[in-house]
Enzyme design. Sequence first.
Site, PDB file in Angstrom:
ATOM      1  N   HIS A   1       0.868  -1.183   0.000  1.00 29.67           N
ATOM      2  CA  HIS A   1       0.000   0.000   0.000  1.00 29.67           C
ATOM      3  C   HIS A   1       0.900   1.226   0.000  1.00 29.67           C
ATOM      4  O   HIS A   1       1.747   1.380   0.875  1.00 29.67           O
ATOM      5  CB  HIS A   1      -0.924   0.028   1.220  1.00 29.67           C
ATOM      6  CG  HIS A   1      -1.885   1.177   1.189  1.00 29.67           C
ATOM      7  ND1 HIS A   1      -3.154   1.072   0.647  1.00 29.67           N
ATOM      8  CD2 HIS A   1      -1.751   2.470   1.588  1.00 29.67           C
ATOM      9  CE1 HIS A   1      -3.760   2.249   0.736  1.00 29.67           C
ATOM     10  NE2 HIS A   1      -2.926   3.107   1.298  1.00 29.67           N
ATOM     11  N   CYS A   2       0.706   2.083  -0.988  1.00 32.61           N
ATOM     12  CA  CYS A   2       1.556   3.285  -1.120  1.00 32.61           C
ATOM     13  C   CYS A   2       0.756   4.534  -0.772  1.00 32.61           C
ATOM     14  O   CYS A   2      -0.196   4.880  -1.483  1.00 32.61           O
ATOM     15  CB  CYS A   2       2.093   3.394  -2.548  1.00 32.61           C
ATOM     16  SG  CYS A   2       3.102   4.876  -2.809  1.00 32.61           S
ATOM     17  N   PRO A   3       1.116   5.228   0.316  1.00 34.17           N
ATOM     18  CA  PRO A   3       0.374   6.451   0.674  1.00 34.17           C
ATOM     19  C   PRO A   3       0.533   7.557  -0.363  1.00 34.17           C
ATOM     20  O   PRO A   3      -0.340   8.424  -0.490  1.00 34.17           O
ATOM     21  CB  PRO A   3       0.996   6.857   2.017  1.00 34.17           C
ATOM     22  CG  PRO A   3       2.331   6.197   2.051  1.00 34.17           C
ATOM     23  CD  PRO A   3       2.187   4.927   1.281  1.00 34.17           C
TER      24      PRO A   3
ATOM     25  N   ASN B   1      -3.303   4.395  -2.493  1.00 41.16           N
ATOM     26  CA  ASN B   1      -3.915   3.175  -3.002  1.00 41.16           C
ATOM     27  C   ASN B   1      -2.959   1.997  -2.821  1.00 41.16           C
ATOM     28  O   ASN B   1      -1.762   2.190  -2.609  1.00 41.16           O
ATOM     29  CB  ASN B   1      -4.241   3.327  -4.496  1.00 41.16           C
ATOM     30  CG  ASN B   1      -5.332   2.365  -4.957  1.00 41.16           C
ATOM     31  OD1 ASN B   1      -5.850   1.563  -4.179  1.00 41.16           O
ATOM     32  ND2 ASN B   1      -5.680   2.451  -6.233  1.00 41.16           N
TER      33      ASN B   1
END
Length: 299
Positions: A156-158, A162
Amino acid sequence: NKSTPAHRNRDIERQPGYLKPEHCAPPPPRSSSDTMWFIRDGCGITCGIITWLLVFYAEFVVVFVMLLPAKNVVYSLFNGVLFNGLAFLALASHAKAMCTDPGAVPKGNATKEFIESLQLKPGQVVYKCPKCCSIKPDRAHHCSVCKRCIKKMDHHCPWVNNCVGENNQKYFVLFTMYIALISFHALILVAFHFFFCFEEDWSKCSGFSPPATVILLILLSFEGLLFLIFTAVMFGTQVHSICTDETGIEQLKKEERRWAKRSKWMNMKVVFGHPFSVAWLSPFATPDHGKADVYQYIV
């Protein structure tokens, strides 16, 4: 042989009564207003806004501080078109990575009717996620931020607010590539600007005062160097992950490989599309996954 924690978790999911389909409500119908994927996470939204603001800051310094005051029109025009084109592709890739469903498993599909429709034979098992009440296909993992199970979830990439999964990995890779390219381009332009301005009067090099110009250029240099290193490393790890067909989570958990091995080139085509074309570089082209994995619910 001692079983790994992952194996122990799988064993728990195999126990009779674990699925408890009577506890799962049928999945809600998907309405037309729910077609766009967007995660309502404060941290992710903030990081996404910061990303766009940093790109706009770089645009401002490159165009108004360095290129417009330059005497060479060809130099300004060429670099202006190149930088703005790459920046546009970076932001378009970011928007697509953020607003594309990464491969979410239907929520609440662990119903009695769905399990019966799988027509399980003796000895066959299915895995259920107790958090989102979904029957998980192979290689799916639950994301605590998205609150969904994601197929081929990498992480999960802030910064894109997403998960990076099977449906949006192409856009995330393009985002890291284009940010690395504009960061590198900005650093080259700053170096040229300092070199030429040291030979003549600083007041003629920019419409801003010399101290303001130096501060703006130093801030851009710091931003460019930081993001060049960060996105170049991320781009490299993503390409390696695609070529080996092993997600970041699978590498971290050292999960047992149960899927067919393909060539590195075939793995690239599964993510970026069949066949190879210039569309690989476009965030507007939805990849045709071709002979992608058909994920199995039954193991």
